[in-house]
Write a protein that holds these residues in place. Structure first.
Motif, PDB file in Angstrom:
ATOM      1  N   LEU A   9      41.386  43.511  29.989  1.00  0.00           N
ATOM      2  CA  LEU A   9      42.739  43.942  29.659  1.00  0.00           C
ATOM      3  C   LEU A   9      43.000  45.257  30.374  1.00  0.00           C
ATOM      4  O   LEU A   9      42.285  46.243  30.159  1.00  0.00           O
ATOM      5  N   LEU A  10      44.006  45.268  31.225  1.00  0.00           N
ATOM      6  CA  LEU A  10      44.452  46.483  31.902  1.00  0.00           C
ATOM      7  C   LEU A  10      45.659  47.007  31.135  1.00  0.00           C
ATOM      8  O   LEU A  10      46.667  46.315  31.013  1.00  0.00           O
ATOM      9  N   VAL A  11      45.523  48.222  30.593  1.00  0.00           N
ATOM     10  CA  VAL A  11      46.626  48.834  29.852  1.00  0.00           C
ATOM     11  C   VAL A  11      47.214  49.907  30.766  1.00  0.00           C
ATOM     12  O   VAL A  11      46.674  51.001  30.900  1.00  0.00           O
ATOM     13  N   GLU A  12      48.313  49.539  31.431  1.00  0.00           N
ATOM     14  CA  GLU A  12      48.893  50.362  32.502  1.00  0.00           C
ATOM     15  C   GLU A  12      50.385  50.073  32.585  1.00  0.00           C
ATOM     16  O   GLU A  12      50.783  48.909  32.619  1.00  0.00           O
ATOM     17  N   GLN A  28      37.038  42.956  45.828  1.00  0.00           N
ATOM     18  CA  GLN A  28      35.639  43.067  45.414  1.00  0.00           C
ATOM     19  C   GLN A  28      35.095  41.762  44.834  1.00  0.00           C
ATOM     20  O   GLN A  28      33.962  41.722  44.364  1.00  0.00           O
ATOM     21  N   GLY A  29      35.912  40.725  44.841  1.00  0.00           N
ATOM     22  CA  GLY A  29      35.439  39.427  44.360  1.00  0.00           C
ATOM     23  C   GLY A  29      35.268  39.343  42.857  1.00  0.00           C
ATOM     24  O   GLY A  29      34.507  38.520  42.358  1.00  0.00           O
ATOM     25  N   VAL A  30      35.978  40.191  42.112  1.00  0.00           N
ATOM     26  CA  VAL A  30      35.915  40.132  40.655  1.00  0.00           C
ATOM     27  C   VAL A  30      36.757  38.938  40.218  1.00  0.00           C
ATOM     28  O   VAL A  30      37.956  38.890  40.460  1.00  0.00           O
ATOM     29  N   GLU A  31      36.096  37.983  39.586  1.00  0.00           N
ATOM     30  CA  GLU A  31      36.785  36.748  39.203  1.00  0.00           C
ATOM     31  C   GLU A  31      37.215  36.737  37.746  1.00  0.00           C
ATOM     32  O   GLU A  31      37.847  35.778  37.288  1.00  0.00           O
ATOM     33  N   SER A  32      36.896  37.767  37.017  1.00  0.00           N
ATOM     34  CA  SER A  32      37.273  37.835  35.596  1.00  0.00           C
ATOM     35  C   SER A  32      38.788  37.830  35.460  1.00  0.00           C
ATOM     36  O   SER A  32      39.477  38.564  36.160  1.00  0.00           O
ATOM     37  N   PRO A  33      39.313  37.019  34.546  1.00  0.00           N
ATOM     38  CA  PRO A  33      40.758  37.017  34.321  1.00  0.00           C
ATOM     39  C   PRO A  33      41.234  38.390  33.834  1.00  0.00           C
ATOM     40  O   PRO A  33      40.583  39.012  33.003  1.00  0.00           O
ATOM     41  N   MET A  34      42.364  38.852  34.397  1.00  0.00           N
ATOM     42  CA  MET A  34      42.920  40.144  34.016  1.00  0.00           C
ATOM     43  C   MET A  34      44.267  39.940  33.328  1.00  0.00           C
ATOM     44  O   MET A  34      45.133  39.256  33.842  1.00  0.00           O
ATOM     45  N   HIS A  35      44.406  40.559  32.167  1.00  0.00           N
ATOM     46  CA  HIS A  35      45.656  40.560  31.419  1.00  0.00           C
ATOM     47  C   HIS A  35      46.202  41.979  31.475  1.00  0.00           C
ATOM     48  O   HIS A  35      45.429  42.931  31.584  1.00  0.00           O
TER      49      HIS A  35
END
Length: 142
Positions: A9-12, A28-35
């Motif tokens: 979770l990005l709080v921005e 960077q190849g980060v595959e984690s889903p971002m909300h």
């Protein structure tokens, strides 16, 4: 190396910072889903499963700006740490605020790290690579 699909979770509230973070994750190849939540109140609603914004699974990694409208980052952190189900979330502060008081208060609220913006893009990529390594090494609670 294990594959960890920990949701983030990005709080921005700044759309440019959200876009930069998404680009850095992709680079960077980060595959984690971002909300994304634009303030602390929305973030808490998402994490606590209130309304249409409810997230499932609940993100266990949070990247938090402190200077947010409606509910600021430190207030959000205090509420997060009071919640029995959410207090174990790993929170990384990424903010333009860098007063000694804010840094100390954030660490007293058990943040995993504190990064001051603006940060050079190359340094930001390194920070995201470090976060990706962290995600691939740790075990998170369900």
């Amino acid at each position: 190396m294990k594959t960890n699909q920990a949701h983030i979770l990005l709080v921005e509230d700044d759309p440019q910072d959200v876009a930069s973070t998404r680009r850095a994750f992709q680079a960077q190849g980060v595959e984690s889903p971002m909300h994304v939540a634009s303030n602390g109140k929305i973030a808490l609603d998402m994490l606590q499963g209130r309304g249409r914004a409810a997230l499932n699974p609940v993100p266990r990694i949070i990247i938090l700006d402190l200077d947010l409208p409606e509910m600021g980052g430190l207030e959000f952190l205090k509420e997060l740490r009071k919640d029995e189900q959410l207090r174990s979330c790993s929170v990384f502060v990424m903010t333009g605020q860098s007063t000694e008081k804010d840094v100390l208060e954030a660490y007293n609220l058990n943040v995993a790290g504190y990064i001051v913006k603006p940060i050079q893009y190359d340094s930001f990529l390194e920070a995201i690579a470090t976060l990706n390594s962290f995600l691939n090494l740790i075990e998170l609670p369900n």
